[in-house]
Design a protein around this motif. Structure first.
Motif, short mmCIF file in Angstrom:
data_model
loop_
_atom_site.label_atom_id
_atom_site.label_comp_id
_atom_site.label_asym_id
_atom_site.label_seq_id
_atom_site.Cartn_x
_atom_site.Cartn_y
_atom_site.Cartn_z
N SER A 147 0.80 -0.97 -0.01
CA SER A 147 0.22 0.01 -0.09
C SER A 147 0.83 1.37 0.01
CB SER A 147 -0.85 -0.13 1.18
OG SER A 147 -1.61 -1.17 1.41
N GLY A 159 4.10 -4.27 5.53
CA GLY A 159 3.83 -5.06 6.92
C GLY A 159 2.50 -4.67 7.57
N THR A 160 1.27 -4.02 6.74
CA THR A 160 0.33 -3.48 7.17
C THR A 160 -0.83 -4.28 6.72
OG1 THR A 160 0.27 -2.01 5.17
CG2 THR A 160 0.83 -0.98 7.27
N PRO A 161 -2.21 -4.32 7.49
CA PRO A 161 -2.92 -5.64 7.24
C PRO A 161 -3.39 -5.69 5.74
CG PRO A 161 -3.70 -4.02 9.10
CD PRO A 161 -2.52 -3.44 8.45
N GLU A 162 -3.75 -4.53 4.78
CA GLU A 162 -3.95 -4.62 3.87
C GLU A 162 -3.37 -5.27 2.82
OE1 GLU A 162 -3.75 -1.68 5.33
OE2 GLU A 162 -5.86 -1.22 6.20
N LEU A 174 -3.87 -9.06 3.39
CA LEU A 174 -5.35 -9.53 2.73
C LEU A 174 -5.25 -10.04 1.27
CD1 LEU A 174 -7.57 -7.38 4.83
CD2 LEU A 174 -7.29 -9.86 5.22
N ASN A 233 5.53 -9.78 9.80
CA ASN A 233 3.92 -9.59 9.34
C ASN A 233 3.91 -10.18 7.99
OD1 ASN A 233 3.34 -8.59 12.08
ND2 ASN A 233 3.01 -6.54 11.15
#
Lengths: 524, 524
Positions: free
Chosen positions: B320, B331-334, B337, B375
């Motif tokens: 992102s 390393g962020t959630p999006e 997914l 992550n």
């Protein structure tokens, strides 16, 4: 006002460049919305990672039943509990209890709730755990605290209050926790009063009670009755409490005493085998799962004998040891496999599950701490933990609570919440209009769909530095630890206590005064 | 001798205390076994984390087909490719290709293999990817390198060779990778020769080829023919190559040129949309999956038009951006997914999948780097990546290759291998004899079952410090970065080059000499 971690990030560098996808008005809108209350807990929108198949889960259940019947568990120093087990038809020899096959499971499945609602004094902060609902909770129990300025030192009640405040201000954490650090400047036999009061007064999130002696558990319940009203407490869960097994296969009188107080008062217990595989359980995944399941079954069943329907959580703390030194290790693959399996056992049984957290053996908030913590946090989130104790702050195998580590982990906690929310499947989420509008070779930064969604599209960390190398260098080449140091201080500066009814506050303080003056200071 | 990371850990502190579970003889046995060759690749023993249900995957496939037919993709600067698409029945308008629904999927499913065997010059290092087989690969492409001693600087061919050696010595990494760093001290138009030679000469693990121009791809193939024999190369995959889409929805002539060379020579291509959501794709998970699936389908289909049966990997690099600054975030959630969804699309299609790695935006190997990398690594492992490019070394959004970060990530890579091995379900794994032997209140450190299993029971990190606070302090209070600094230097000191047939080596060097003297130096 509860400060939002999302809002804070605006001042840590991200706002400096032009917001290509939004511009000034969009930035203002983002700021205006940042005061919005974060969700009180996570409602899971995605599935679980299921490690084991049904046959293996059956096998573990059969083996655990063999452990319960054939080997038996010790319940030490509590004749009342032994009699309760005799009354349930167990074969009790000395302090060793042998359970008829299936007894514990039946006791639990007959009456234990699959979903627990723990009330907070602010109803908007009331949480649910179980059935896909997840609550993220700070670390529990460290005697030491650590920050970049003063290094490692024994915790004090001031440190304790600081961590209550930081948990209160963290949008990713849903719970105030319990023993955030040991306040060693308060006598051992009185500090539970100050700890429980701090949770009640300086936060309005739900919290944990004292388990170090049955009378301290009773003090916790009595204070809850002052805060919530006695009738409310008898009919509702307002405090949750950590009851550890003394693995392998022992429940001791201190924990049994606290268990009975809380269960009989209809308050939640987390029944947690505390296991370092290789020392307190076999060195294998399935062997460890078998033993911890047997231990947890017996403890959970006891809560239902005390009071059918009492809220109870299947807990486990399971890590490994270095087979070379005996030292505990964290974030390695074997404990992750244990966690995945235990979560499945809890779901089969039909009770909420506790495990996980931001574990590390590192003494400082360095790369080791972050790798190990992230490995466990991801596992706990995907495995399906409902009550994630030790989510934030944990250092040094649980011996130290780190200020910087706390806000770093709280940032990760916010990310877990986003992860478990899953993708948006709506037409807006499908974004076909955006793909049509933009087309080959163009970019999405200014398109209408991006304009509509940019504010909430991606998680925004208040601590990560995503700037260019040159900008990072110009700002002093800080590492995350240093940014976190500035961040927790900023949070504490901006903290404002939630309001409390002055009469309730007075009554709590009077109760504490009365209890403290009723006994001499003691160091045990 | 290939040094084992497991073996190295014996000298980093763990061996100092008594091995309570083993003693001297057991320690000696552990050392003796440490020289064993690590598995050449991971054979997955556990399931996948499936994020999306069948209906959602159907929806994405339908939407991707709409993108391919209605919007179309650009294939720029390559008339031959446009004619190939016309011949397949596509509607080609200028450089925009509109695909009949289902065409790309059919072309891929008719002939692309679900399992790729990439041969190494050492047959014991030959890897399989796809169908549950996973290969972990170093980071690719950074112009800069970084270490604790000299900081950040442009990469050189010496750095490149160092990273070849470190990958060779890492038991957790299965592959030598490709552009480990840009060797900027070699002219741009000649450095591919030195890079490919370094992989061939200083390692015996499989490697990647050059894609920056069709003639450089051809040089790679020609060098492979020297190393493996021309007939062998025509019938077997000996090199794998990264072909990036120019998202959104553009394939450019450079990448198309390399794609054609490799596919026609029966060598593997990784067809990878390179996406920073919000800039190169919509800001939503499903929108991003739709676009990247359309892009990957078209690229993969083209390989099958070039040579039916040519090995091809569905790749994606998706992260992102900060919607405030436009900077890439990791390393962020999006992106996690997106990765989970893309892996499912690849499995449905029936081809190997590439994604993941140890991503971070951090400039240094600090806690940010480790949280973000862990992550992504966990996500890639559970999602089911088969070719995990960027597993080790990545810093600063891919701009820098870190020496310390490399060995830290390689340690994590070893852990992923253990995780994907899953639990031992045998009688030994069930450990009922251990639970019976030990019983309530005792410990497992010396029991027979522990004695039998302690050596391999738990992953042992060469970099984590699990010692007591006091011991850690006495040893200088080092952070993981400092320990990693000592560790990679030790690995390089102990490195021994794998043997090579002198005639082959001579032929390779002669080829390089001839190619280099055939053209003037150029900086493009």
């Amino acid at each position: 006002m509860v400060a939002s971690e999302q809002a804070e990030s605006g001042s840590t560098g991200g706002g400096r460049r032009a917001a290509r996808g939004g511009g000034r008005a969009a930035r203002q809108a983002a700021r205006a919305s940042a005061g919005k209350t974060a969700p009180a807990y996570i409602t899971r929108q995605i599935g679980y990672f299921d490690l084991l198949n049904e046959e293996t889960l059956d096998l573990i259940e059969r083996n655990a039943d063999t452990v319960l019947e054939e080997i038996g568990l010790d319940f030490r120093g509590d004749e009342e509990v032994l009699q309760m087990w005799r009354d349930q038809g167990c074969d009790v020899r000395g302090e060793r209890v042998h359970f008829p096959k299936g007894l514990c499971k039946k006791l639990i499945q007959d009456t234990a709730p699959s979903l627990i609602t723990q009330h907070a004094r602010n109803p908007e902060r009331t949480v649910k755990m179980g059935e896909g609902n997840t609550v993220l909770v700070p670390a529990y129990g460290p005697p030491f605290v650590r920050d970049l300025d003063k290094g490692r030192r024994y915790g004090t009640i001031e440190d304790f209050r600081n961590f209550v405040k930081l948990a209160y201000m963290s949008t990713g954490l849903h719970h105030s926790g319990g023993t955030l650090c040991e306040p060693v400047d308060v006598p051992v036999n009185k500090r539970h009063l100050d700890m429980v009061y701090s949770h009640m007064r300086w936060s309005d999130k739900p919290f944990m009670g004292s388990v170090t002696a049955p009378e301290r558990a009773q003090d916790t319940v009595d204070m809850c009755k002052i805060l919530f009203g006695a009738d409310f407490v008898d009919q509702n869960c307002v405090v949750i409490n950590l009851i550890n097994a003394n693995s392998p296969m022992v429940w001791d009188d201190t924990m049994l005493g606290a268990l009975k107080v809380y269960a009989r008062n209809n308050q939640a217990t987390v029944i947690s085998p505390f296991i370092l595989s290789g020392a307190m359980s076999p060195v294998t995944i399935i062997g460890t799962l078998t033993q911890l399941y047997a231990e947890a079954l017996a403890g959970m069943a006891l809560t239902q004998v005390c009071r059918p329907g009492a809220p109870v959580v299947f807990g486990t703390f399971a890590s490994s040891i270095s087979m070379q030194s005996g030292a505990p290790t964290f974030g390695t693959p074997e404990p992750s496999l244990v966690l995945y399996g235990a979560a499945q056992l809890a779901r089969r049984l039909g009770v909420p599950f506790r495990s996980g957290g931001g574990f590390t053996a590192s003494k400082i908030a360095d790369a080791q701490a972050a790798y190990e913590s992230a490995n466990t946090l991801q596992t706990a989130a995907l495995g399906g933990v409902n009550f994630m104790l030790h989510t934030a702050g944990w250092l040094e195998g649980g011996l130290s609570m780190g200020y910087e580590k706390f806000v770093m982990d709280a940032d990760q906690a916010s990310m877990l919440g986003r992860l478990l929310n899953g993708p948006d499947l709506s037409e807006n989420g499908q974004a076909m209009d955006a793909i049509r509008e933009v087309g080959p070779g163009m970019h999405y930064l200014g398109c209408a769909h991006t304009q509509r969604n940019f504010e909430t599209a991606f998680y925004r960390s208040p601590l990560a530095d995503n700037n260019s190398y040159e900008q990072w260098e110009a700002e002093g080449s800080l590492d995350m630890n240093q940014r976190a140091n500035a961040y927790w201080k900023k949070l504490l500066r901006e903290y404002e206590a939630p309001a409390i009814d002055p009469a309730v506050d007075e009554a709590l303080l009077a109760f504490i005064e009365q209890r403290k003056s009723s006994m001499p200071d003691a160091a045990y």
